[in-house]
Each structure stands twice: as structure tokens, then as C-alpha cells.
Design an enzyme around this catalytic site. Structure first.
Site, short mmCIF file in Angstrom:
data_model
loop_
_atom_site.label_atom_id
_atom_site.label_comp_id
_atom_site.label_asym_id
_atom_site.label_seq_id
_atom_site.Cartn_x
_atom_site.Cartn_y
_atom_site.Cartn_z
N CYS A 176 -3.57 10.82 1.95
CA CYS A 176 -2.94 9.60 1.76
C CYS A 176 -1.61 9.56 0.92
O CYS A 176 -0.59 9.60 1.58
CB CYS A 176 -3.86 8.66 0.74
SG CYS A 176 -5.60 8.72 1.22
N LYS B 218 0.69 -1.09 0.03
CA LYS B 218 -0.05 0.05 -0.07
C LYS B 218 0.82 1.30 -0.01
O LYS B 218 0.51 2.49 -0.79
CB LYS B 218 -0.94 -0.11 1.27
CG LYS B 218 -1.85 1.08 1.63
CD LYS B 218 -2.60 1.49 0.51
CE LYS B 218 -2.90 3.02 0.86
NZ LYS B 218 -4.43 3.17 0.50
N1 SAJ Z 1 -2.12 14.78 -8.43
C1 SAJ Z 1 -1.54 15.72 -9.35
N2 SAJ Z 1 -1.01 15.10 -10.55
C2 SAJ Z 1 -1.75 14.02 -11.04
C3 SAJ Z 1 -2.49 13.28 -10.12
C4 SAJ Z 1 -2.64 13.79 -8.72
O1 SAJ Z 1 -1.07 16.74 -8.76
O2 SAJ Z 1 -1.50 13.70 -11.95
C5 SAJ Z 1 -2.55 15.46 -7.07
C6 SAJ Z 1 -4.06 15.57 -6.88
O3 SAJ Z 1 -4.62 16.89 -7.37
C7 SAJ Z 1 -4.26 15.53 -5.42
C8 SAJ Z 1 -3.05 14.52 -4.95
O4 SAJ Z 1 -2.28 14.22 -6.03
O5 SAJ Z 1 -3.86 16.78 -4.65
C9 SAJ Z 1 -3.49 13.12 -4.63
O6 SAJ Z 1 -4.72 12.69 -5.68
P1 SAJ Z 1 -4.87 11.36 -6.31
O7 SAJ Z 1 -6.09 11.65 -6.89
O8 SAJ Z 1 -3.57 10.88 -6.78
O9 SAJ Z 1 -4.87 10.47 -5.05
P2 SAJ Z 1 -6.02 10.21 -3.74
O10 SAJ Z 1 -5.20 10.84 -2.53
O11 SAJ Z 1 -7.25 10.68 -3.88
O12 SAJ Z 1 -6.12 8.83 -3.53
C10 SAJ Z 1 -5.04 7.78 -3.61
C11 SAJ Z 1 -5.03 6.67 -4.58
N3 SAJ Z 1 -3.90 5.94 -4.69
C12 SAJ Z 1 -3.39 5.85 -5.93
O13 SAJ Z 1 -3.69 6.17 -6.76
C13 SAJ Z 1 -1.92 5.04 -6.13
C14 SAJ Z 1 -6.02 5.65 -4.12
O14 SAJ Z 1 -6.31 4.69 -4.95
C15 SAJ Z 1 -5.81 5.23 -2.54
O15 SAJ Z 1 -6.76 4.39 -2.06
C16 SAJ Z 1 -5.87 6.57 -1.75
O16 SAJ Z 1 -4.96 7.60 -2.13
C17 SAJ Z 1 -5.61 6.21 -0.16
O17 SAJ Z 1 -6.49 6.18 0.29
O18 SAJ Z 1 -4.40 5.91 -0.12
#
Ligand code: SAJ
Length: 414
Positions: A266, A212
Site C-alpha cells: 500500500c 485514500k
Molecule cells: N514503517 C516505518 N516506520 C513507521 C511506520 C511504518 O518504517 O514509523 C514501515 C513499516 O515497517 C512497513 C511500512 O512502513 O514496512 C508500512 O507499514 P504501515 O504499518 O505504515 O502500513 P500498512 O501498509 O500495513 O497499512 C497502511 C495503513 N495506512 C495508513 O496508516 C495511512 C492502513 O490504514 C491502510 O489501510 C493500508 O496501508 C492500505 O491497505 O492502504
């Protein structure tokens, strides 16, 4: 073993949807939370968090009598612990919620029960949880004492669902199941197969814990790469969005998108758990965290420079949520940026966040919450912080006379 009654400890963004998913499969579910307001809301068939479709699921589960919430753990066949694992100062994992939950569950455990830790945890947390329960219940045996023949089975099965898509991903995603023994894994697999349509893959508890953390660190490192590129491109006067689009036409390149920083509870947190357990080895993971954590300061600096061009600038921050089309402001870089700007330019900052009705306490009194149309009409500097769908629909003509800082590439990406 069949699981007739399942108890979910922690009824938040993960625990409540999980409880509802078991209830939808006609299992008797007892949800436990220390928050009386959450318990009362759920028992009314309503929800205290925002997640598409969850309200309908919880309403059906409660009204049909499959889900009930309480503040005190009760006997069950399986217990899922889904409580927060924040970090304390110095980026050290704080296991106090897991400890409190496992100590609360211990008195109601009986022979044959299964306890699964779902909370994202540092390597070794599942074993610690088993120790805490064993300490409280010397009359029962646990896997660390008796291996496969223990009275209580213990496993780790990390949640992996994406906020905003929880209900679908909960059912469809594969699950990694790490039992403290083989029998623990098998028992946990049987439990998850009640509602999971993805594959339930068995490993040991430490590998599941690390898996994870690895997933979220992978994403963090890749976002850091995109964020670093955005700084380099700014220096070299290259459009980073176009650059990434072009580079991604290579069959083995898949760069993520830069933004104002990484938010949520996360991705900005979990990599620190790896850094904490292997500080000398986790150099790239630590550097990625630093790159992402520094990005909001860079955005603030650019917005300040833009504002200096005006005598009495009005600055509009478009978006406060940590990502698009949600109302979750936790650890949001947009909130951090808006706050800094409001401190620098008191009375001259407004925020537009279509997914909330009032500003969070840390911003309240520092700035106004305003609608998109007013912000676009009145502001001199527009800082786009979230790629909400409403912002993507703005006609670029309305921005022509403004200085726009587009941290998400909303205009460039269309
Ligand atoms: N972000 C960027 N650029 C991107 C993708 C995301 O700047 O290309 C930023 C988003 O805007 C946000 C942050 O990253 O601020 C996190 O967003 P996210 O959509 O990547 O992830 P979370 O935090 O909503 O959910 C993540 C997910 N993990 C992965 O994709 C590996 C989810 O599957 C997990 O279950 C979750 O963390 C968790 O609970 O750990």
C-alpha cells in the site's frame, strides 16, 4: 433500499474480512474470486490468508450459511470490488483487475443495484469502472449518463484497515464514501452502515479516491523524514532513536520511526498513483518514495562493511516480514536486503523469521531459515530488519561480541 444479498469481488486481505463482516450482520454474502483454491478453502470454512480472528469469523459465516464463495459472479443487490491495483513498469497504475472485475459483474447487474469500488485507485478509476460496465450493459443506465436517476449506482469507498488489526478497524474506522452522484453516496452509506460503527462521511468519488492516496502518501512522506534523519544522524554520530524520542516531547512534533525501508503493498505503491497523475506538482511525494526506496541499499552497504571485518563472516538477518508480528513478506525491504546480502556472501547468510515455516521462492536455496537461538549463537553480524516481539526480548548481553546493525532501533527502543 435494503441490501439482502451482497457480493464481494476479490476475497483477499480486504475483501474476505469485509464479506465476513456483512455475513456477521446476517446478510447473505456471495464472495467471488478467480482463485479456485481460495474459493474452496473459504467454502470449507477456512481461510487462505493470515489475519487475527478472521478464521473464526469466516468459519461462523460459512457454517451458518451466510457466506458462500464462487468463481462466477451471481445476481446481488450490492457489489463491492476489492481487487488488487498494482503498478506496472514506470510506476503506472494497473487497472486491469478492476476492469476484469467490473466486466465480470456487468452481466448480472439489474436496475437498483449498487456497485462500490473499494480497491485503492488513482483519481478517475471509479468513473472508468462505470464506463466499462455501461459499455457491457447498454440496456441499463449509469450515473455518468443519467445522474441521480440512473438504474445502477456507483461509488468509491476506499478500505483503510491496518493489516493485523483488520477485524477491529473494519468496524471502528470512519469511512469516506464518494458516490458518482448524491444518491449513489447515500445508497453506499446505507450499505456500509450495516456493519461500520465509525462515521460514514459522504463526498464525491474523485475526492474519495484522492483521500485514500493522500492518507498513505502522508505516512510515506513522514516515514521518509524519519529515514532521512537516520542517515543524517549516522553521518553526525547521533543516536536517531534517542533524537526522535526527544523531539517528540515537543507538543506539536510527532516523528515516525526509521526502518530498513517501506514495505507492504500500500504505502510503497499508492503515492506513485499521485505522482503519475500530477508529475510536475508531486515533487515531495516523489522524493519521499525515492528516500524510502533507497534505504534498503544503504542498509546492505552497512552490512557489507561490517562483514568485511571478518574472514568468513556468518550474517544473520532477523526478520523478513514487511513489519512487526505479521507473516506478510510482500514488497518487504527485509527480503530485498537479505537477498542482496546472500548474493554478496553466498552460503554465509541465514534468516530468522518466526512467522513463516519456509522461505519464499526468491530466497529459497540462497540462504537457510534458522531459529533465533542458533542465529545469535553462531552469527558474526546481526542485521535486525523487523521489530518482531521475539527480537525485542533478546538480552543485549548475547549480542556483545557481534556487530549489530539495528535498522529498527529494537535495542535502542527496548
Ligand atoms: N514503517 C516505518 N516506520 C513507521 C511506520 C511504518 O518504517 O514509523 C514501515 C513499516 O515497517 C512497513 C511500512 O512502513 O514496512 C508500512 O507499514 P504501515 O504499518 O505504515 O502500513 P500498512 O501498509 O500495513 O497499512 C497502511 C495503513 N495506512 C495508513 O496508516 C495511512 C492502513 O490504514 C491502510 O489501510 C493500508 O496501508 C492500505 O491497505 O492502504
Amino acid at each position: 433500499m435494503s441490501f439482502e444479498t451482497i457480493s464481494v469481488i476479490g476475497l483477499g486481505y480486504i475483501g474476505l474480512p469485509t464479506a465476513a463482516a456483512f455475513a456477521a450482520r446476517r446478510k447473505k454474502v456471495i464472495g467471488v474470486d478467480v482463485n479456485q483454491h481460495a474459493v474452496d478453502t473459504i467454502n470449507r470454512g477456512a481461510i487462505h490468508i493470515v489475519e487475527p480472528e478472521l478464521d473464526m469469523l469466516v468459519h461462523a459465516a460459512v457454517s451458518q450459511g451466510y457466506l458462500r464463495a464462487t468463481t462466477n459472479p451471481e445476481a446481488a443487490d450490492a457489489f463491492l470490488i476489492a481487487v488488487p491495483t498494482p503498478f506496472s513498469d514506470g510506476h503506472k497504475p494497473d487497472l486491469s483487475y478492476i476492469e476484469a472485475a467490473s466486466r465480470a459483474v456487468a452481466p448480472v447487474l439489474k436496475k437498483g443495484d449498487l456497485v462500490v469500488l473499494e480497491s485503492t485507485s488513482p483519481v478517475g478509476a471509479t468513473a472508468k469502472m462505470a464506463e466499462w460496465m455501461a459499455e457491457m450493459r447498454p440496456d441499463l443506465t449509469f450515473p455518468q449518463q443519467m445522474g441521480d436517476s440512473s438504474d445502477v449506482r456507483v461509488a468509491h469507498c476506499p478500505e483503510r484497515v491496518l493489516p493485523g488489526h483488520v477485524i477491529r478497524e473494519l468496524v471502528e474506522n470512519d469511512r469516506v464514501i464518494g458516490g458518482m452522484t448524491h444518491r449513489c453516496s447515500e445508497s453506499a452509506r446505507e450499505l456500509y452502515q450495516v456493519f461500520v460503527r465509525g462515521e460514514c462521511i459522504v463526498t464525491d468519488a474523485r475526492t474519495a479516491e484522492m483521500c485514500k492516496l493522500t492518507e498513505n502518501s502522508f505516512r510515506d512522506v513522514n516515514i521518509a523524514f524519519a529515514n532521512e534523519l537516520s542517515l543524517i544522524c549516522d553521518r553526525l554520530d547521533i543516536n536517531v532513536w534517542e533524537l526522535i524520542k526527544l523531539a517528540n516531547r515537543h507538543p506539536r512534533v510527532d516523528i515516525l520511526q526509521p526502518g530498513p525501508g517501506v514495505g507492504g503493498h500500500c504505502i510503497a505503491v499508492d503515492p506513485w498513483f499521485i505522482v503519475d497523475s500530477a508529475p510536475d506538482q508531486a515533487r515531495l511525494i516523489r522524493a519521499a518514495r525515492t528516500v524510502n526506496d533507497d534505504k534498503p541499499h544503504w542498509v546492505v552497504e552497512r552490512a557489507e562493511n561490517a562483514a568485511k571485518r571478518f574472514r568468513e563472516p556468518l550474517i544473520a538477518c532477523l526478520g523478513l516480514a514487511f513489519k512487526a508480528n505479521i507473516d506478510d513478506l510482500r514488497e518487504s525491504p527485509a527480503v530485498e536486503i537479505a537477498k542482496h546480502l546472500a548474493d554478496k556472501f553466498p552460503g554465509q547468510v541465514v534468516a530468522v523469521e518466526p512467522n513463516i515455516h519456509r522461505l519464499p521462492d526468491e530466497l529459497d536455496g540462497r540462504m537457510g531459515l534458522c531459529d533465533l537461538r542458533t542465529a545469535l549463537a553462531e552469527a558474526d553480524v546481526i542485521v535486525i530488519l523487523v521489530d518482531h516481539s521475539q527480537f525485542k526480548q533478546v538480552d543485549p548481553i548475547r549480542l556483545q561480541a557481534k556487530v549489530v546493525i539495528d535498522t529498527r532501533g529494537v535495542l535502542a527502543r527496548g
